[in-house]
Design a protein around this motif. Structure first.
Motif, mmCIF file in Angstrom:
data_model
loop_
_atom_site.group_PDB
_atom_site.id
_atom_site.type_symbol
_atom_site.label_atom_id
_atom_site.label_comp_id
_atom_site.label_asym_id
_atom_site.label_seq_id
_atom_site.Cartn_x
_atom_site.Cartn_y
_atom_site.Cartn_z
ATOM 1 N N GLY A 124 0.806 -1.222 0.000
ATOM 2 C CA GLY A 124 0.000 0.000 0.000
ATOM 3 C C GLY A 124 0.837 1.268 0.000
ATOM 4 N N GLU A 125 1.963 1.232 0.646
ATOM 5 C CA GLU A 125 2.836 2.416 0.734
ATOM 6 C C GLU A 125 3.595 2.685 -0.555
ATOM 7 O OE1 GLU A 125 4.173 2.509 5.401
ATOM 8 O OE2 GLU A 125 5.107 1.015 4.081
ATOM 9 N N LEU A 126 3.786 1.659 -1.374
ATOM 10 C CA LEU A 126 4.574 1.831 -2.598
ATOM 11 C C LEU A 126 3.941 2.808 -3.577
ATOM 12 C CD1 LEU A 126 5.878 -1.781 -3.293
ATOM 13 C CD2 LEU A 126 7.185 0.197 -2.553
ATOM 14 N N GLY A 127 2.627 2.905 -3.598
ATOM 15 C CA GLY A 127 1.961 3.789 -4.547
ATOM 16 C C GLY A 127 1.909 5.237 -4.097
ATOM 17 N N ILE A 128 2.235 5.524 -2.872
ATOM 18 C CA ILE A 128 2.158 6.889 -2.348
ATOM 19 C C ILE A 128 3.281 7.737 -2.930
ATOM 20 C CG2 ILE A 128 2.280 8.326 -0.280
ATOM 21 C CD1 ILE A 128 1.136 5.968 1.285
ATOM 22 N N GLU A 129 2.904 8.852 -3.489
ATOM 23 C CA GLU A 129 3.884 9.795 -4.036
ATOM 24 C C GLU A 129 4.099 10.898 -3.015
ATOM 25 O OE1 GLU A 129 5.534 9.761 -7.014
ATOM 26 O OE2 GLU A 129 4.655 7.819 -7.514
ATOM 27 N N GLY A 130 5.331 11.255 -2.791
ATOM 28 C CA GLY A 130 5.619 12.350 -1.878
ATOM 29 C C GLY A 130 7.016 12.862 -2.125
ATOM 30 N N GLU A 131 7.148 14.173 -2.089
ATOM 31 C CA GLU A 131 8.451 14.761 -2.354
ATOM 32 C C GLU A 131 9.352 14.597 -1.140
ATOM 33 O OE1 GLU A 131 10.230 19.103 -3.389
ATOM 34 O OE2 GLU A 131 8.322 18.559 -4.287
ATOM 35 N N GLY A 132 10.530 14.053 -1.361
ATOM 36 C CA GLY A 132 11.520 13.900 -0.302
ATOM 37 C C GLY A 132 11.300 12.704 0.613
ATOM 38 N N ILE A 133 10.244 11.932 0.369
ATOM 39 C CA ILE A 133 9.984 10.763 1.212
ATOM 40 C C ILE A 133 10.757 9.573 0.650
ATOM 41 C CG2 ILE A 133 8.224 9.145 2.018
ATOM 42 C CD1 ILE A 133 6.198 11.427 1.792
ATOM 43 N N SER A 134 11.559 8.956 1.486
ATOM 44 C CA SER A 134 12.298 7.766 1.070
ATOM 45 C C SER A 134 11.358 6.568 1.048
ATOM 46 C CB SER A 134 13.449 7.467 2.032
ATOM 47 O OG SER A 134 14.404 8.482 1.998
ATOM 48 N N GLN A 135 11.425 5.802 -0.014
ATOM 49 C CA GLN A 135 10.644 4.588 -0.119
ATOM 50 C C GLN A 135 11.555 3.448 -0.529
ATOM 51 O OE1 GLN A 135 7.438 5.471 -2.858
ATOM 52 N NE2 GLN A 135 6.065 5.913 -1.149
ATOM 53 N N VAL A 136 11.604 2.425 0.294
ATOM 54 C CA VAL A 136 12.417 1.248 -0.005
ATOM 55 C C VAL A 136 11.499 0.214 -0.620
ATOM 56 C CG1 VAL A 136 13.855 -0.572 0.958
ATOM 57 C CG2 VAL A 136 14.024 1.753 1.859
ATOM 58 N N GLU A 137 11.755 -0.083 -1.873
ATOM 59 C CA GLU A 137 10.929 -1.050 -2.590
ATOM 60 C C GLU A 137 11.418 -2.479 -2.381
ATOM 61 O OE1 GLU A 137 11.025 0.326 -6.637
ATOM 62 O OE2 GLU A 137 10.041 2.223 -6.110
ATOM 63 N N ARG A 138 12.730 -2.638 -2.254
ATOM 64 C CA ARG A 138 13.280 -3.992 -2.164
ATOM 65 C C ARG A 138 14.609 -3.963 -1.433
ATOM 66 N NH1 ARG A 138 16.509 -7.152 -6.001
ATOM 67 N NH2 ARG A 138 16.132 -9.337 -5.587
ATOM 68 N N ILE A 139 14.839 -4.964 -0.576
ATOM 69 C CA ILE A 139 16.124 -5.176 0.084
ATOM 70 C C ILE A 139 16.601 -6.560 -0.315
ATOM 71 C CG2 ILE A 139 17.357 -5.411 2.276
ATOM 72 C CD1 ILE A 139 15.151 -3.666 3.552
ATOM 73 N N HIS A 140 17.822 -6.617 -0.807
ATOM 74 C CA HIS A 140 18.405 -7.898 -1.223
ATOM 75 C C HIS A 140 19.754 -8.074 -0.524
ATOM 76 C CE1 HIS A 140 19.267 -11.351 -3.711
ATOM 77 N NE2 HIS A 140 20.423 -10.826 -4.038
ATOM 78 N N ILE A 141 19.951 -9.228 0.086
ATOM 79 C CA ILE A 141 21.212 -9.519 0.786
ATOM 80 C C ILE A 141 21.960 -10.597 0.015
ATOM 81 C CG2 ILE A 141 22.275 -10.332 2.921
ATOM 82 C CD1 ILE A 141 19.686 -9.458 4.356
ATOM 83 N N THR A 142 23.230 -10.332 -0.252
ATOM 84 C CA THR A 142 24.090 -11.369 -0.837
ATOM 85 C C THR A 142 25.167 -11.691 0.175
ATOM 86 O OG1 THR A 142 25.503 -9.726 -1.927
ATOM 87 C CG2 THR A 142 23.684 -10.592 -3.217
ATOM 88 N N GLU A 143 25.456 -12.951 0.321
ATOM 89 C CA GLU A 143 26.450 -13.416 1.283
ATOM 90 C C GLU A 143 27.675 -13.910 0.528
ATOM 91 O OE1 GLU A 143 25.871 -13.621 4.685
ATOM 92 O OE2 GLU A 143 23.737 -13.166 4.661
ATOM 93 N N ALA A 144 28.843 -13.732 1.113
ATOM 94 C CA ALA A 144 30.060 -14.297 0.535
ATOM 95 C C ALA A 144 30.053 -15.794 0.811
ATOM 96 C CB ALA A 144 31.285 -13.668 1.158
ATOM 97 N N ASP A 145 30.614 -16.547 -0.095
ATOM 98 C CA ASP A 145 30.709 -18.000 0.143
ATOM 99 C C ASP A 145 31.599 -18.257 1.327
ATOM 100 O OD1 ASP A 145 29.089 -18.567 -2.022
ATOM 101 O OD2 ASP A 145 30.784 -18.647 -3.425
ATOM 102 N N LYS A 146 31.092 -19.039 2.255
ATOM 103 C CA LYS A 146 31.864 -19.365 3.449
ATOM 104 C C LYS A 146 32.688 -20.609 3.191
ATOM 105 C CE LYS A 146 28.709 -17.017 6.322
ATOM 106 N NZ LYS A 146 28.152 -16.789 7.558
ATOM 107 N N LEU A 147 33.940 -20.526 3.599
ATOM 108 C CA LEU A 147 34.843 -21.658 3.370
ATOM 109 C C LEU A 147 34.610 -22.756 4.372
ATOM 110 C CD1 LEU A 147 38.079 -19.630 2.646
ATOM 111 C CD2 LEU A 147 36.520 -20.646 1.020
#
Length: 147
Positions: A124-147
């Motif tokens: 619901g928040e993704l469609g809100i338009e606002g000047e200067g408002i930060s919107q995080v659409e996606r967070i992706h984590i990548t991990e280093a291969d552990k030995l």
């Protein structure tokens, strides 16, 4: 007592067993640096509070309610792309890619270790338009291969 060159063993043993005068021993042997009472109190207070200082962490809050925290102490690089992609790189090899809009202020907060969390917006928040408002659409984590 006269000491000759041949009596070197006697001279070193005599020197080792000779005691300093008591007043000299007090001045040299046991003197510790003294501080003003305010300095000693401040040092004592700092030692007491040191254990209470938390290690700051950055919380990632996902849309589904899952949370993950990363220590700011291991944050080694913050990269910002004007297309509003923020990449955080940690010394552990993990990278966090944050995609959204108006992320410049969030970048500044993370860079200064002031952001407590990065939260993905709900649908619901993704469609809100606002000047200067930060919107995080996606967070992706990548991990280093552990030995």
């Amino acid at each position: 007592m006269n000491i000759h060159k041949g009596d070197s063993a006697l001279s070193t043993s005599t020197a080792k067993t000779a005691k300093r005068p008591e007043f000299l021993e007090k001045m040299v042997g046991t003197a510790k640096p003294r501080h003003e009472p305010e300095v000693e109190e401040a040092e004592r207070s700092l030692k007491e509070i040191r254990g209470a200082i938390p290690t700051p962490m950055l919380d990632l809050v996902f849309r589904d309610g899952k949370m993950r925290s990363f220590s700011y102490a291991y944050l080694s690089e913050v990269e910002f792309e004007p297309g509003d992609t923020l990449t955080l790189k940690f010394t552990s090899g993990a990278s966090i890619i944050v995609e959204g809009r108006n992320l410049g202020r969030l970048r500044q907060s993370v860079r200064l270790h002031r952001a407590d969390e990065i939260r993905e917006c709900s649908e619901g928040e993704l469609g809100i338009e606002g000047e200067g408002i930060s919107q995080v659409e996606r967070i992706h984590i990548t991990e280093a291969d552990k030995l």
